[in-house]
Motif scaffolding. Structure first.
Motif, PDB file in Angstrom:
ATOM      1  N   PHE A 137       1.031  -1.257   0.193  1.00  0.00           N
ATOM      2  CA  PHE A 137       0.065  -0.290   0.290  1.00  0.00           C
ATOM      3  C   PHE A 137       0.917   1.076  -0.112  1.00  0.00           C
ATOM      4  CE2 PHE A 137      -2.676   3.355   2.357  1.00  0.00           C
ATOM      5  CZ  PHE A 137      -3.213   3.535   1.128  1.00  0.00           C
ATOM      6  N   SER A 138       2.174   0.886   0.696  1.00  0.00           N
ATOM      7  CA  SER A 138       2.717   2.541   0.902  1.00  0.00           C
ATOM      8  C   SER A 138       3.199   2.873  -0.558  1.00  0.00           C
ATOM      9  CB  SER A 138       3.719   2.135   1.399  1.00  0.00           C
ATOM     10  OG  SER A 138       4.648   1.546   1.704  1.00  0.00           O
ATOM     11  N   ILE A 139       3.864   1.735  -1.436  1.00  0.00           N
ATOM     12  CA  ILE A 139       4.503   1.574  -2.479  1.00  0.00           C
ATOM     13  C   ILE A 139       3.397   2.280  -3.367  1.00  0.00           C
ATOM     14  CG2 ILE A 139       5.050   0.275  -4.524  1.00  0.00           C
ATOM     15  CD1 ILE A 139       7.031  -1.581  -3.015  1.00  0.00           C
ATOM     16  N   VAL A 140       2.493   2.086  -4.114  1.00  0.00           N
ATOM     17  CA  VAL A 140       1.360   1.895  -4.038  1.00  0.00           C
ATOM     18  C   VAL A 140       0.510   3.622  -4.254  1.00  0.00           C
ATOM     19  CG1 VAL A 140      -0.876   2.083  -4.969  1.00  0.00           C
ATOM     20  CG2 VAL A 140       0.094   0.040  -4.871  1.00  0.00           C
ATOM     21  N   LEU A 141       1.267   4.487  -2.360  1.00  0.00           N
ATOM     22  CA  LEU A 141       0.545   5.364  -2.727  1.00  0.00           C
ATOM     23  C   LEU A 141       2.269   6.525  -3.498  1.00  0.00           C
ATOM     24  CD1 LEU A 141      -0.812   5.322   1.224  1.00  0.00           C
ATOM     25  CD2 LEU A 141      -1.609   5.720  -0.652  1.00  0.00           C
ATOM     26  N   SER A 172       2.085   9.338  -5.807  1.00  0.00           N
ATOM     27  CA  SER A 172       2.694  11.130  -5.737  1.00  0.00           C
ATOM     28  C   SER A 172       2.825  11.361  -6.192  1.00  0.00           C
ATOM     29  CB  SER A 172       3.349  10.877  -4.043  1.00  0.00           C
ATOM     30  OG  SER A 172       4.513  10.325  -4.537  1.00  0.00           O
ATOM     31  N   PHE A 173       3.869  10.625  -7.417  1.00  0.00           N
ATOM     32  CA  PHE A 173       4.744  11.282  -8.646  1.00  0.00           C
ATOM     33  C   PHE A 173       3.391  11.832  -9.895  1.00  0.00           C
ATOM     34  CE2 PHE A 173       7.873   8.658  -6.504  1.00  0.00           C
ATOM     35  CZ  PHE A 173       9.027   9.620  -6.612  1.00  0.00           C
TER      36      PHE A 173
END
Length: 79
Positions: free
Chosen positions: A14-18, A22-23
């Motif tokens: 989930f953190s990787i997806v967020l 963000s980019f």
């Protein structure tokens, strides 16, 4: 029941997806920064032009008098 390994993997993914999302998010302050830069350039240009005009006016009004002599000394010389 969910194991700790499964919870960590879910949170990490989930953190990787967020992070990737963000980019692609629009930078809200980019336009504001550009406007501030343009405004500061305009103010600097106007300030420069005013200083040039003031110098020309001073030269026209005061003639060839020396600008480095303080005003009170110039007044004392005329007496």
């Amino acid at each position: 029941m969910i194991s700790i390994e499964t919870a960590l993997i879910c949170l990490f993914s989930f953190s990787i997806v967020l992070f990737v999302l963000s980019f692609f998010q629009k930078d809200k302050f980019k336009e504001l920064e550009t406007q501030i830069d343009n405004l500061s350039l305009m103010v600097m240009q106007e300030n420069y032009q005013l200083k040039k005009k003031m110098k020309v006016l001073e030269e026209e009004l005061l003639g060839n008098e020396n600008f480095t002599v303080p005003l009170n000394e110039r007044l004392n010389d005329k007496k």
